[in-house]
Design a protein around this motif. Structure first.
Motif, PDB file in Angstrom:
ATOM      1  N   GLY A 129      10.041   2.110  12.344  1.00  0.00           N
ATOM      2  CA  GLY A 129       9.665   0.710  12.566  1.00  0.00           C
ATOM      3  C   GLY A 129       8.165   0.523  12.488  1.00  0.00           C
ATOM      4  O   GLY A 129       7.415   1.278  13.113  1.00  0.00           O
ATOM      5  N   ALA A 130       7.738  -0.439  11.705  1.00  0.00           N
ATOM      6  CA  ALA A 130       6.311  -0.737  11.588  1.00  0.00           C
ATOM      7  C   ALA A 130       6.142  -2.244  11.529  1.00  0.00           C
ATOM      8  O   ALA A 130       6.929  -2.933  10.878  1.00  0.00           O
ATOM      9  CB  ALA A 130       5.745  -0.107  10.315  1.00  0.00           C
ATOM     10  N   HIS A 131       5.153  -2.745  12.248  1.00  0.00           N
ATOM     11  CA  HIS A 131       4.861  -4.176  12.190  1.00  0.00           C
ATOM     12  C   HIS A 131       3.809  -4.476  11.123  1.00  0.00           C
ATOM     13  O   HIS A 131       3.804  -5.527  10.520  1.00  0.00           O
ATOM     14  CB  HIS A 131       4.311  -4.668  13.536  1.00  0.00           C
ATOM     15  N   ILE A 132       2.896  -3.509  10.964  1.00  0.00           N
ATOM     16  CA  ILE A 132       1.790  -3.706  10.034  1.00  0.00           C
ATOM     17  C   ILE A 132       1.727  -2.502   9.104  1.00  0.00           C
ATOM     18  O   ILE A 132       1.806  -1.359   9.569  1.00  0.00           O
ATOM     19  CB  ILE A 132       0.447  -3.812  10.788  1.00  0.00           C
ATOM     20  N   VAL A 133       1.587  -2.745   7.821  1.00  0.00           N
ATOM     21  CA  VAL A 133       1.366  -1.659   6.862  1.00  0.00           C
ATOM     22  C   VAL A 133       0.012  -1.881   6.204  1.00  0.00           C
ATOM     23  O   VAL A 133      -0.308  -2.992   5.788  1.00  0.00           O
ATOM     24  CB  VAL A 133       2.482  -1.606   5.792  1.00  0.00           C
ATOM     25  N   VAL A 134      -0.785  -0.817   6.164  1.00  0.00           N
ATOM     26  CA  VAL A 134      -2.060  -0.854   5.456  1.00  0.00           C
ATOM     27  C   VAL A 134      -1.986   0.233   4.395  1.00  0.00           C
ATOM     28  O   VAL A 134      -1.638   1.374   4.722  1.00  0.00           O
ATOM     29  CB  VAL A 134      -3.242  -0.561   6.409  1.00  0.00           C
ATOM     30  N   GLY A 135      -2.272  -0.083   3.141  1.00  0.00           N
ATOM     31  CA  GLY A 135      -2.155   0.966   2.141  1.00  0.00           C
ATOM     32  C   GLY A 135      -2.748   0.605   0.804  1.00  0.00           C
ATOM     33  O   GLY A 135      -3.263  -0.495   0.605  1.00  0.00           O
ATOM     34  N   THR A 136      -2.680   1.575  -0.096  1.00  0.00           N
ATOM     35  CA  THR A 136      -3.165   1.355  -1.453  1.00  0.00           C
ATOM     36  C   THR A 136      -1.993   0.851  -2.308  1.00  0.00           C
ATOM     37  O   THR A 136      -0.835   1.193  -2.037  1.00  0.00           O
ATOM     38  CB  THR A 136      -3.729   2.654  -2.041  1.00  0.00           C
ATOM     39  N   PRO A 137      -2.281   0.046  -3.348  1.00  0.00           N
ATOM     40  CA  PRO A 137      -1.190  -0.570  -4.108  1.00  0.00           C
ATOM     41  C   PRO A 137      -0.194   0.450  -4.659  1.00  0.00           C
ATOM     42  O   PRO A 137       1.016   0.247  -4.570  1.00  0.00           O
ATOM     43  CB  PRO A 137      -1.923  -1.306  -5.235  1.00  0.00           C
ATOM     44  N   GLY A 138      -0.709   1.551  -5.203  1.00  0.00           N
ATOM     45  CA  GLY A 138       0.181   2.539  -5.826  1.00  0.00           C
ATOM     46  C   GLY A 138       1.193   3.086  -4.841  1.00  0.00           C
ATOM     47  O   GLY A 138       2.402   3.113  -5.109  1.00  0.00           O
ATOM     48  N   ARG A 139       0.724   3.530  -3.708  1.00  0.00           N
ATOM     49  CA  ARG A 139       1.618   4.147  -2.727  1.00  0.00           C
ATOM     50  C   ARG A 139       2.575   3.130  -2.104  1.00  0.00           C
ATOM     51  O   ARG A 139       3.746   3.428  -1.849  1.00  0.00           O
ATOM     52  CB  ARG A 139       0.789   4.870  -1.664  1.00  0.00           C
ATOM     53  N   VAL A 140       2.092   1.916  -1.913  1.00  0.00           N
ATOM     54  CA  VAL A 140       2.980   0.874  -1.379  1.00  0.00           C
ATOM     55  C   VAL A 140       4.110   0.609  -2.373  1.00  0.00           C
ATOM     56  O   VAL A 140       5.283   0.499  -1.995  1.00  0.00           O
ATOM     57  CB  VAL A 140       2.181  -0.410  -1.057  1.00  0.00           C
ATOM     58  N   MET A 141       3.770   0.580  -3.674  1.00  0.00           N
ATOM     59  CA  MET A 141       4.808   0.364  -4.693  1.00  0.00           C
ATOM     60  C   MET A 141       5.832   1.487  -4.689  1.00  0.00           C
ATOM     61  O   MET A 141       7.023   1.252  -4.833  1.00  0.00           O
ATOM     62  CB  MET A 141       4.173   0.276  -6.086  1.00  0.00           C
ATOM     63  N   ASP A 142       5.341   2.726  -4.530  1.00  0.00           N
ATOM     64  CA  ASP A 142       6.258   3.875  -4.463  1.00  0.00           C
ATOM     65  C   ASP A 142       7.301   3.673  -3.370  1.00  0.00           C
ATOM     66  O   ASP A 142       8.485   3.899  -3.566  1.00  0.00           O
ATOM     67  CB  ASP A 142       5.480   5.157  -4.112  1.00  0.00           C
ATOM     68  N   HIS A 143       6.829   3.260  -2.194  1.00  0.00           N
ATOM     69  CA  HIS A 143       7.770   3.103  -1.078  1.00  0.00           C
ATOM     70  C   HIS A 143       8.696   1.901  -1.280  1.00  0.00           C
ATOM     71  O   HIS A 143       9.847   1.928  -0.854  1.00  0.00           O
ATOM     72  CB  HIS A 143       7.003   2.977   0.244  1.00  0.00           C
ATOM     73  N   LEU A 144       8.179   0.874  -1.945  1.00  0.00           N
ATOM     74  CA  LEU A 144       9.040  -0.278  -2.255  1.00  0.00           C
ATOM     75  C   LEU A 144      10.144   0.154  -3.217  1.00  0.00           C
ATOM     76  O   LEU A 144      11.320  -0.156  -3.024  1.00  0.00           O
ATOM     77  CB  LEU A 144       8.212  -1.408  -2.879  1.00  0.00           C
ATOM     78  N   ALA A 145       9.748   0.910  -4.249  1.00  0.00           N
ATOM     79  CA  ALA A 145      10.710   1.335  -5.264  1.00  0.00           C
ATOM     80  C   ALA A 145      11.791   2.222  -4.654  1.00  0.00           C
ATOM     81  O   ALA A 145      12.949   2.174  -5.051  1.00  0.00           O
ATOM     82  CB  ALA A 145       9.980   2.064  -6.384  1.00  0.00           C
TER      83      ALA A 145
END
Ligand code: ADP
Ligand code: MG
Length: 469
Positions: A129-145
């Motif tokens: 569980g996370a309320h806030i995510v801070v990250g770089t676009p590439g890695r955020v996309m990886d987790h979305l995918a």
């Protein structure tokens, strides 16, 4: 120097923030709002989309951090705020600042998602569980995918250092992430400069964004700006003359190109200065090491390009050295804003050759004043010996992964090993290693005793980190 009275700055109490948050800000020592905070927070708290531009060090993180925290409901699970940053370093800094700001709100969970570390641990953190995510676009996309991350509960999307993300070619990645966010979200875009791509981002992904620009301003008499005319052939040597004459404890030397950074660092190191370069091509681990050493006062000079230094939260510096004149006068203002923060007086030392006088003129126009020139020949070494930083950095192999905490290291050094608290400076615990600043004179002994002794009951490996000198 008599200080001119500055108009009273607005206080956070004027905003619709919770009493707990106001108390937290007091504790952090945030007594008044910075200009960008005063200009953006009232609108951001109303839920408006913003395009906000202000120079590095102006407090942009708290401007969006307070806004996203105000909308956050910790009892509600799901990611409610996402902050995209260009690099891991900046994502770490933003995460740290938001964690501090979140002390005014109970049970807020923040996860940082950047490359360079395995996906699995991050996926587990997200699953908890996370309320806030801070990250770089590439890695955020990886987790979305991979469907580790869902954005359907998102209230606030923040694009931090948007100009730099565009420089790094992240436009399409930002677009991909933005398309997966709910339509009725708030989008906050922060940037130090305003290149064309920003308007394009605004038009495609924001709703009627309000534009806020806080011009870089410096009390003109707080930063002393001295100019020296040089021939190109004497420029690099002139930097060491400036260092020997003014002896700033820590300074940044800005160059226009990576090659100039490389050349300057070689010249300075050969003369025994403790100097390291920060430019785009360094590996993340090398960058971390350079920045840690600079922040803990164990290197004197950080040699950097504008791009490499952009966005970094580096504390007040004794001096900024402009090795090359920047063709963009706004960049000059950003550079010199690294010195003379708060109540400190600043010193900006500028080298210029005849063929750069056009750029000098543009800077004069922007600043509304003429440059003051001094002869290079006036610079004399003070005879105080080489410029030496007060601290040195010792690296211990082992960090958060080994559950090492700063207190454990300090305890070991000041206990069994017999060093005094005052001899130990900043301690940075990273994922796999720990950096300890110690007084320069005792560094070799610290390494020896660490290698012979124990930290938290375990034997450790330690070594002195090189500083170029
Ligand atoms: P930017 O993102 O604009 O480069 P940061 O958000 O990194 O700037 O802030 C720069 C520094 O100023 C940080 O160390 C932060 O803790 C501090 N800061 C921010 N807002 C305030 C405030 N209102 N009062 C005092 N210090 C502040
Ligand atoms: Mg920032």
């Amino acid at each position: 120097m008599p200080s001119t009275p500055t108009p009273a700055r607005p206080e956070f109490g004027a905003l619709a923030l919770s009493p707990a948050q106001l108390a937290n800000l007091q504790q952090l020592g945030y007594l008044t709002m910075t200009p960008i905070q005063a200009a953006s927070l009232p609108l951001a708290l109303l839920g408006k989309d913003l395009i906000a531009q202000a120079s590095t060090g102006s407090g942009k993180t708290a401007a969006f951090g307070l806004a996203l925290l105000a909308r956050l409901n910790p009892r509600c699970f799901g990611v409610q705020a996402l902050v995209l940053c260009p690099t891991r370093e900046l994502a770490d800094q933003v995460s740290e600042e938001i964690r501090r700001l979140a002390r005014g709100t109970e049970n807020v969970k923040l996860v940082t998602l950047c490359g360079g570390v395995p996906l699995r641990g991050q996926a587990q953190s997200l699953a908890h569980g996370a309320h806030i995510v801070v990250g770089t676009p590439g890695r955020v996309m990886d987790h979305l995918a991979r469907q580790h991350l869902a954005l359907d509960q998102l209230n606030t999307l923040v694009l931090d250092e948007a100009d730099r993300m565009l420089d790094m070619g992240f436009f399409d990645d930002i677009a991909t992430v933005a398309r997966q966010c709910p339509k009725d979200r708030q989008t906050l875009l922060f940037s130090a400069t305003y290149p064309e791509g920003i308007a394009k981002l605004g038009a495609q992904f924001m709703k009627n964004p309000q534009q806020i620009t806080v011009q870089a301003q410096h009390a003109p008499d707080k930063i002393e700006q001295r100019w020296y005319e040089v021939k190109n052939s004497e420029r690099l040597h002139a930097v060491s003359q400036l260092l020997n004459h003014f002896r700033p404890e820590s300074s940044i030397a800005f160059c226009n190109t990576k090659q100039q950074c490389r050349d300057l660092v070689a010249v300075l190191q050969a003369q025994g200065f403790s100097a390291l370069a920060l430019f785009g091509e360094l590996e993340q681990r090398e960058r971390d090491q350079v920045l840690v050493q600079f922040a803990n006062r164990s290197i004197s000079v950080l040699v950097a390009t504008d791009v490499a230094a952009r966005g970094l939260d580096i504390a007040d510096l004794a001096a900024v050295i402009n090795v090359d004149v920047t063709p963009d006068p706004e960049v000059h203002i950003h550079r010199i804003g690294r010195t003379g923060r708060g109540d400190a007086e600043g010193l900006a030392l500028n080298l210029a050759s005849m063929d750069e006088m056009g750029s000098v003129g543009k800077i004069e126009v922007l600043q509304g004043r003429a440059s003051e020139w001094f002869p290079l020949a006036e610079l004399t070494a003070t005879g105080a010996g080489p410029l030496v930083p007060p601290m040195a950095t010792v690296q211990i192999i082992g960090g958060r992964k080994e559950k090492i905490r700063a207190g454990d290291v300090l305890g070991a050094l000041t206990g069994e090993m017999g060093f005094a608290r005052e001899q130990v400076g900043k301690i940075n615990v990273n994922e796999y290693s720990t950096y300890v600043a110690v007084e320069r004179g005792i560094a070799a002994r610290v390494v020896a005793r660490l290698n012979a002794g124990r930290v938290k009951g375990k034997s450790v490996k330690a070594r002195l980190v090189g500083d170029g000198a």
